[in-house]
Write a protein that holds these residues in place. Structure first.
Motif, PDB file in Angstrom:
ATOM      1  N   PRO A 149      56.845  46.374  50.953  1.00 27.51           N
ATOM      2  CA  PRO A 149      56.914  47.819  51.181  1.00 27.51           C
ATOM      3  C   PRO A 149      57.705  48.194  52.434  1.00 27.51           C
ATOM      4  CG  PRO A 149      54.664  47.139  50.658  1.00 27.51           C
ATOM      5  CD  PRO A 149      55.461  45.891  50.879  1.00 27.51           C
ATOM      6  N   MET A 150      57.800  47.250  53.366  1.00 23.79           N
ATOM      7  CA  MET A 150      58.551  47.508  54.589  1.00 23.79           C
ATOM      8  C   MET A 150      59.960  46.945  54.517  1.00 23.79           C
ATOM      9  SD  MET A 150      56.522  49.249  56.463  1.00 23.79           S
ATOM     10  CE  MET A 150      57.306  49.154  58.078  1.00 23.79           C
ATOM     11  N   GLY A 151      60.378  46.542  53.323  1.00 25.31           N
ATOM     12  CA  GLY A 151      61.698  45.951  53.160  1.00 25.31           C
ATOM     13  C   GLY A 151      62.809  46.923  53.548  1.00 25.31           C
ATOM     14  N   THR A 152      63.826  46.380  54.181  1.00 27.13           N
ATOM     15  CA  THR A 152      64.925  47.216  54.677  1.00 27.13           C
ATOM     16  C   THR A 152      66.264  46.698  54.182  1.00 27.13           C
ATOM     17  OG1 THR A 152      65.110  45.922  56.722  1.00 27.13           O
ATOM     18  CG2 THR A 152      63.653  47.845  56.762  1.00 27.13           C
ATOM     19  N   VAL A 153      67.194  47.597  54.062  1.00 28.46           N
ATOM     20  CA  VAL A 153      68.555  47.277  53.651  1.00 28.46           C
ATOM     21  C   VAL A 153      69.509  47.962  54.622  1.00 28.46           C
ATOM     22  CG1 VAL A 153      70.298  47.682  51.872  1.00 28.46           C
ATOM     23  CG2 VAL A 153      68.005  46.939  51.218  1.00 28.46           C
ATOM     24  N   TRP A 154      70.506  47.213  55.094  1.00 26.21           N
ATOM     25  CA  TRP A 154      71.490  47.810  55.998  1.00 26.21           C
ATOM     26  C   TRP A 154      72.327  48.850  55.254  1.00 26.21           C
ATOM     27  CZ3 TRP A 154      70.574  47.183  60.824  1.00 26.21           C
ATOM     28  CH2 TRP A 154      70.195  45.964  61.386  1.00 26.21           C
ATOM     29  N   ILE A 155      72.520  49.993  55.885  1.00 26.35           N
ATOM     30  CA  ILE A 155      73.453  51.002  55.399  1.00 26.35           C
ATOM     31  C   ILE A 155      74.436  51.311  56.530  1.00 26.35           C
ATOM     32  CG2 ILE A 155      71.915  51.969  53.660  1.00 26.35           C
ATOM     33  CD1 ILE A 155      71.097  54.127  55.628  1.00 26.35           C
ATOM     34  N   GLY A 156      75.321  52.250  56.330  1.00 23.31           N
ATOM     35  CA  GLY A 156      76.408  52.465  57.277  1.00 23.31           C
ATOM     36  C   GLY A 156      76.076  53.289  58.505  1.00 23.31           C
ATOM     37  N   LEU A 157      74.832  53.578  58.775  1.00 22.57           N
ATOM     38  CA  LEU A 157      74.469  54.333  59.973  1.00 22.57           C
ATOM     39  C   LEU A 157      74.795  53.549  61.239  1.00 22.57           C
ATOM     40  CD1 LEU A 157      70.997  55.937  59.142  1.00 22.57           C
ATOM     41  CD2 LEU A 157      73.088  57.173  59.738  1.00 22.57           C
ATOM     42  N   ARG A 158      75.405  54.214  62.203  1.00 25.25           N
ATOM     43  CA  ARG A 158      75.670  53.596  63.501  1.00 25.25           C
ATOM     44  C   ARG A 158      75.732  54.686  64.554  1.00 25.25           C
ATOM     45  NH1 ARG A 158      80.826  53.874  65.607  1.00 25.25           N
ATOM     46  NH2 ARG A 158      80.635  51.827  66.557  1.00 25.25           N
ATOM     47  N   ARG A 159      75.335  54.297  65.776  1.00 19.80           N
ATOM     48  CA  ARG A 159      75.460  55.243  66.879  1.00 19.80           C
ATOM     49  C   ARG A 159      76.943  55.419  67.197  1.00 19.80           C
ATOM     50  NH1 ARG A 159      71.410  56.470  70.717  1.00 19.80           N
ATOM     51  NH2 ARG A 159      70.263  54.611  70.077  1.00 19.80           N
TER      52      ARG A 159
END
Length: 308
Positions: A211-221
């Motif tokens: 349920p806490m699984g994450t996938v990288w997306i293109g968000l960046r500071r």
């Protein structure tokens, strides 16, 4: 008194001498007759017809001379492109000809003129090649729904990849996307519908899972705020350069956790000076989370620019 006979003789002598004098350069103000008639009473009409035919012959186009006056079957002459693999798609440079020369095709754009399976419109398969000549490899097609651990899909004409891996950081994930084609980058999301659709793709790939699984997306500071510690959503952008015009941050995010304002990171993977400068998608709980770019994610999502 002048003798009439003498005058006649004089005129005869003048007429005989005139051609000789003109040959030396005299001016005649009467143009030569174009009738073709003869002094012996020949048919003047026949001479006129012959002269008219000669005068207009140069204005008649000979359609058998395709080099300059068009083609019998094609107007104007067509362009034909070298087609060595016989797939009906050719490559530059073009030849100009009335009829299709052997070994050519009327369409250009073949990306491999030695492989008849690769041409614009061909179905993409999972082979590491650009089969349809769109400068993207291994994207979705009706016969290619999964490839190298990635579920493939298409939305609004743009190919998407949702990839499951053991461990990958944000920088490596972006590099994996870029390797698929120059228009491919980490996933950017610009509406709630985009976000919900993407989460369903990832959830199906992981078959539920953590349920806490994450996938990288293109968000960046964004660069002007890269070394800062401010937890401000307005300081973020997408890696493809587009603005964050839709927001789905989880509650309390971004929080810029573990940020030391006295430490300036050397690069995105500087673990000695952590910054939560990269973004993930929580695919089951929903929402976005900021995280250090060197953290190990278990998946990433890519998107190609839609066709023009």
């Amino acid at each position: 008194m002048r003798s009439p006979r003498l005058g006649s003789v004089t005129r005869t002598l003048l007429l005989a001498v005139t051609p000789t004098l003109c040959a030396a350069g005299c001016f005649v103000d009467v143009p030569p007759a174009l009738t073709g008639g003869s002094s012996d009473g020949g048919d003047a009409t026949e001479g006129t017809t012959t002269s008219t035919t000669l005068a207009t012959t140069g204005d008649i186009h000979d359609d058998t001379d395709a080099s300059s006056k068009g083609c019998p079957t094609t107007s104007p002459p067509g362009k034909w492109y070298l087609d060595q693999d016989g797939d009906d798609w050719g490559v530059e440079p073009a030849q100009i000809a009335c009829d299709e020369p052997p070994g050519t095709a009327p369409e250009r754009g073949d990306c491999d003129d030695h492989d008849s399976e690769r041409f614009p419109g061909s179905l993409e398969v999972c082979d590491g090649e650009d089969d349809d000549c769109d400068e993207i490899v291994d994207e979705f097609s009706p016969v290619n729904e999964a490839c190298h651990g990635c579920a493939l899909a298409e939305r609004d004409g743009a190919p998407h990849w949702f990839c499951k891996v053991d461990a990958i950081d944000w920088v490596a994930a972006r590099a994996a996307c870029s390797a698929l084609g120059w228009t491919v980058d980490l996933l950017s999301l610009h509406s709630e519908a985009d976000d919900l659709w993407a989460r369903k793709q990832v959830e199906a790939l992981f078959e539920g899972g953590d349920p806490m699984g994450t996938v990288w997306i293109g968000l960046r500071r964004a660069d002007p705020h890269w070394t800062g510690c401010e937890a401000n959503p307005a300081h973020w952008e997408w890696s493809d350069g587009s603005p964050v015009d839709y927001s789905a941050w989880s509650m309390g995010q971004p929080d810029s956790a573990s940020c030391d304002p006295m430490c300036e990171p050397v690069d995105a993977l500087d673990a000695a000076c952590p910054r939560e400068n990269c973004g993930q998608m929580l695919y089951m709980l929903g929402g976005w989370n900021d995280r250090a770019c060197f953290s190990a994610g278990v998946g990433y999502a890519c998107r190609a620019a839609p066709p023009p």
